[in-house]
Design a protein around this motif. Sequence first.
Motif, mmCIF file in Angstrom:
data_model
loop_
_atom_site.group_PDB
_atom_site.id
_atom_site.type_symbol
_atom_site.label_atom_id
_atom_site.label_comp_id
_atom_site.label_asym_id
_atom_site.label_seq_id
_atom_site.Cartn_x
_atom_site.Cartn_y
_atom_site.Cartn_z
ATOM 1 N N LEU A 150 12.964 3.474 -10.560
ATOM 2 C CA LEU A 150 13.936 3.037 -9.575
ATOM 3 C C LEU A 150 13.285 2.545 -8.285
ATOM 4 O O LEU A 150 13.734 1.565 -7.688
ATOM 5 C CB LEU A 150 14.892 4.197 -9.254
ATOM 6 C CG LEU A 150 15.874 4.566 -10.368
ATOM 7 C CD1 LEU A 150 16.465 5.946 -10.113
ATOM 8 C CD2 LEU A 150 16.980 3.518 -10.439
ATOM 9 N N ARG A 151 12.223 3.216 -7.867
ATOM 10 C CA ARG A 151 11.595 2.831 -6.608
ATOM 11 C C ARG A 151 10.986 1.430 -6.682
ATOM 12 O O ARG A 151 10.936 0.724 -5.687
ATOM 13 C CB ARG A 151 10.550 3.870 -6.210
ATOM 14 C CG ARG A 151 9.960 3.683 -4.831
ATOM 15 C CD ARG A 151 11.035 3.659 -3.735
ATOM 16 N NE ARG A 151 11.849 4.835 -3.682
ATOM 17 C CZ ARG A 151 11.544 5.939 -2.989
ATOM 18 N NH1 ARG A 151 10.409 5.989 -2.329
ATOM 19 N NH2 ARG A 151 12.354 6.966 -2.979
ATOM 20 N N ASP A 152 10.540 1.038 -7.875
ATOM 21 C CA ASP A 152 10.021 -0.320 -8.024
ATOM 22 C C ASP A 152 11.106 -1.349 -7.715
ATOM 23 O O ASP A 152 10.853 -2.360 -7.039
ATOM 24 C CB ASP A 152 9.491 -0.543 -9.441
ATOM 25 C CG ASP A 152 8.058 -0.073 -9.611
ATOM 26 O OD1 ASP A 152 7.438 0.292 -8.600
ATOM 27 O OD2 ASP A 152 7.570 -0.085 -10.749
ATOM 28 N N VAL A 153 12.310 -1.111 -8.220
ATOM 29 C CA VAL A 153 13.413 -2.036 -7.941
ATOM 30 C C VAL A 153 13.731 -2.014 -6.445
ATOM 31 O O VAL A 153 13.858 -3.059 -5.796
ATOM 32 C CB VAL A 153 14.662 -1.667 -8.756
ATOM 33 C CG1 VAL A 153 15.799 -2.653 -8.461
ATOM 34 C CG2 VAL A 153 14.358 -1.641 -10.240
ATOM 35 N N SER A 190 10.108 -1.567 -18.846
ATOM 36 C CA SER A 190 9.189 -2.689 -19.023
ATOM 37 C C SER A 190 9.658 -3.899 -18.232
ATOM 38 O O SER A 190 8.849 -4.599 -17.598
ATOM 39 C CB SER A 190 9.089 -3.044 -20.510
ATOM 40 O OG SER A 190 8.281 -4.184 -20.698
ATOM 41 N N ALA A 191 10.952 -4.156 -18.239
ATOM 42 C CA ALA A 191 11.487 -5.287 -17.478
ATOM 43 C C ALA A 191 11.267 -5.086 -15.994
ATOM 44 O O ALA A 191 10.901 -6.025 -15.268
ATOM 45 C CB ALA A 191 12.979 -5.453 -17.779
ATOM 46 N N VAL A 192 11.461 -3.856 -15.516
ATOM 47 C CA VAL A 192 11.264 -3.582 -14.094
ATOM 48 C C VAL A 192 9.810 -3.786 -13.711
ATOM 49 O O VAL A 192 9.497 -4.392 -12.687
ATOM 50 C CB VAL A 192 11.724 -2.154 -13.744
ATOM 51 C CG1 VAL A 192 11.298 -1.783 -12.325
ATOM 52 C CG2 VAL A 192 13.238 -2.042 -13.879
ATOM 53 N N GLN A 220 0.823 -1.201 0.000
ATOM 54 C CA GLN A 220 0.000 0.000 0.000
ATOM 55 C C GLN A 220 0.860 1.255 0.000
ATOM 56 O O GLN A 220 0.514 2.259 -0.646
ATOM 57 C CB GLN A 220 -0.943 -0.014 1.192
ATOM 58 C CG GLN A 220 -2.068 -1.027 1.088
ATOM 59 C CD GLN A 220 -2.939 -1.062 2.313
ATOM 60 O OE1 GLN A 220 -2.592 -0.499 3.357
ATOM 61 N NE2 GLN A 220 -4.079 -1.727 2.201
ATOM 62 N N MET A 221 1.975 1.227 0.714
ATOM 63 C CA MET A 221 2.871 2.371 0.717
ATOM 64 C C MET A 221 3.406 2.626 -0.692
ATOM 65 O O MET A 221 3.470 3.766 -1.146
ATOM 66 C CB MET A 221 4.030 2.125 1.684
ATOM 67 C CG MET A 221 5.035 3.276 1.754
ATOM 68 S SD MET A 221 6.198 3.060 3.109
ATOM 69 C CE MET A 221 6.957 1.506 2.683
ATOM 70 N N ARG A 222 3.755 1.564 -1.396
ATOM 71 C CA ARG A 222 4.243 1.715 -2.761
ATOM 72 C C ARG A 222 3.156 2.313 -3.656
ATOM 73 O O ARG A 222 3.415 3.192 -4.465
ATOM 74 C CB ARG A 222 4.690 0.351 -3.303
ATOM 75 C CG ARG A 222 5.094 0.360 -4.769
ATOM 76 C CD ARG A 222 6.350 1.197 -5.000
ATOM 77 N NE ARG A 222 6.610 1.400 -6.400
ATOM 78 C CZ ARG A 222 6.683 2.578 -6.983
ATOM 79 N NH1 ARG A 222 6.497 3.688 -6.294
ATOM 80 N NH2 ARG A 222 6.935 2.682 -8.267
#
Length: 1003
Positions: A369-372, A474-476, A344-346
């Motif tokens: 970057l934040r996804d990684v 897309s990969a991330v 949820q924070m993400r």
Amino acid sequence: MAQGGRRPTTYGRLLRHGFTDPAAATRLLDSPPLASVRDDALFLNALGATADPDLALLGLLRLVEALEAEAEAAEDPQVLLGTLLTAKPLRDRLLGVLGASDALADHLARHPHDWRALATYESADLHPGIEEFEAALRQADDRDTLRVAYRRALLGIAARDVCGTNDLAHTAAQLADLATATLRRALAQARQAAPEDAAACRLAVVGMGKAGGNELNYVSDVDVIFVAEPSGTGGPQDEAEALRAATRVAAHMMRICSDTTGEGTIWPVDANLRPEGRNGPLVRTLSSHLAYYQRWAKTWEFQALLKARPMAGDAELGYAYVDAVTPLVWQAAERENFVTDVQQMRRRVVASIPAAQVERELKLGPGGLRDVEFAVQLLQLVHGRSDTTLRSPTTLDALDALAAGGYVGRQDAAALDAAYRFLRTMEHRIQLYQLRRTHLMPDSEADQRRLGRSLGYRSEPVTELHKAWRRHASAVRRLHEKLFYRPLLDAVAQLEPGEERLSARAARQRLEALGYADPASALRHLEALASGVSRKAAIQRTLLPVLLGWFADSADPDAGLLGFRKVSDALGKSPWYLRLLRDEGAAAENLARVLSAGRFAPDLLLRAPEAVALLGDENGLRPRSRDALFQETLSAVGRAEGAEAAVAAARGVRRRELFRTAAGDLIGAYGTEGVAQQEPGAALDRVGNALTDLNSATLAGALRAAVRAQWGDELPARFAVIGVGRFGGHEMGYGSDADVLFVHEPREGVSEHEAGKAAFAVATEMRRLLQLPTTDPPLVMDADLRPEGKSGALARSLSSYAAYYGRWSVVWESQALLRAEFVAGDAGLGERFMELIDPLRYPAGGLGDDSVREIRRLKARMESERLPRGADPTTHAKLGRGGLTDVEWTVQLTQLRHGHELPRLRTTRTREALAAAREAELIGGDDADVLDEAWVLASRVRNAVMLVRGRPGDTFPSESRELAAVGRYLGYDPGHVGEMLDDYRRVTRRARAVVDRLFYDTE
């Protein structure tokens, strides 16, 4: 005309070198300051290799003009230009920086002599660290000089970056090191400005975020947390004043870095990650921080603490803070709704991005970057509790560790690594241009062109840049969804990614990699447990990937899985069993630890599978009181029909309580949920007390059963069982016999002969009942320490003991009685027996020289005769060098000598007696510590052997898995059994040296 005639050729050449405005470039090249380099091919080639040749050329001209403007430095322009023509390293570094950063070109125009910072090209210059940066900033004594020195150091980092000398990881680490040095210098300035405040407090600056993780951007807030303590040892008033002083120093330090002066700014220092954020006090004590985190902190705060690192100020305090909060970080995955909270924070971060910026956002947008970072941090928090290799605060290092540990597929990890490096490099180069904090793809084509060229795209920089960006984003996005939103993570925060989808071959490979010696059998167990469409199978499919990881963390994963299948088969129809494992957070992990730690506890559990319920109860693994054990055992005996059924009932209680004790011991040794990890001595005492109380209750049950079988409610004699040896000392291990003495006294109206006959009969019946065949661990009653040993009467009257001890007793019997204690039967008789033997074990006037010599002779004889043939005396826990016997005889000799005048020595417990001897200065403090450590270690080794092998032993196992399991129990990581054996020999060798001095008086 010469200039005009030269222009077409120059114009085309400049276009080929990447200039976008050849006309303007030609004018700059024709200017007098650049006349000496205008026609140099190497110089033009170097300009063409930069991200923005036009920008690089303009920056160079500004630098040369600035040098020329300084009258006292008339030689410098020629020196610079001459060096550019002859020294490729400087040419590439200086022009590379000028072509990538307008802001650093501005700095060189203001401080032109700083070009010399790029002239050095030594190996030591390639990877400077904190010390080198501190040296570079050491002379900065105000805000402006600090800014100048900071930018000068930044020049070197940028040069190494754009020239490819450093990769992304090195660049980010050096930026973090420079930030560390800068904070330290700023703090020094703040302390110098307020020396009274500085003297009043200890202040630590703890880095967070990218600064803490050693992965800083060129321009980023430097996140910090401040921790302070009084510099003195005063009370609350001193603490309050210290916090006020520390707050003033910290605020000043922040302004030194954050304020804008004529030399610009460095970066904002952001303390909003502190407890309560901007609404909380800027500075807290360590205890105040811990109180907040233990009571109020949210999940995201523990995620942030993952990157905590001491950066400046009081290093001892900084490391104390990190050491204190680290366990809290790795318990975060246990929090209710942990995975949901992080997800949820993400989502909230993504939702907060303005719609117009979503497609340009490198950091916060989908595939950014934040996804990684979020995916990596979640997996760290989920798995890092039990796998310390995952605890790196640096994203790329953590990703490598996740891949090495099998938590992320290697191909997935490689794709994430490549994407993260690409996106972070984009971010770096965008920020480097103006040294501004931004994560957005620039709008203008010129800026995008410069960015593309800085990343190595030359033919179609903008097109190639966007193509690569889309591919990596897309990969991330794909991998983020795969790793971060795995459905089962919400149910169980330890699930291996894609485990249920593995092919049979891949599953076997994974199981083998996890340490399963027989992957084929393991797969059969998994199939038996999880196949089908029943609710039971569905829950098992949820649990098994988690349990497999816990089993794999043990010394014998195969045994753990096999045990789980057996328990599940036995309890498969019990509705509460799988619900317990699914819904009670600690139960499943506790079960996994117990099943995979050896044979003793699992064997007990398989005989009474319902004891699994103990593992889910917060208090379930705490030993029960002596009174509760006696009450339950005697009640069970009272309900049974016949003596043998009664003892079987008592054994049932003992079986369950043995499991409770062993499970609590194992889980406490691992430091997992359910039972907190204890100091080894305290844990050993806990086990010894629990086993002594349990075995006392079992003997009381056997006594009640034996009496009822022949005499009903009352035996013709008062009858007491006296525990001796480890039993009387509350020092029983899992494999210990119950050493006992039987004492009786005639009841009123009963003859001595009749009472003796009844006492002998009941003692014999107790032994018979307890020796009946059983699959439970036996409780062997050993009465060989009675007067005259095996040749003497099994049970004696109190008066007979008095006559024997008064006339025939020898010194070894006095020594044996030091650990005599009433354990069952008639308490009054037991107390009278203690009064009888006290003068023997605590003789008035101590021991005579002859008695001391006799004890020493007996000890020496035992050493030479009783050690088993072929046993290694350096590792035999009982009879070996510095083992149990060495320590116990040394302590007992002290008790015999001084127990009469020192009441505190009158205890049956070895550690208590040793502590009393230390307090009375009969044994020195260091010597007492050495003896205590050896005794505790040797006792734990014996317990470990019994837990692992299921049978008693005094030496370390020879089989590798058993030896590794003993090591795990003793706190050693896999692969460190050699260290365990070395440590054992070292500890016991030191103990033997003390024994030689104190017992044998060799000094």
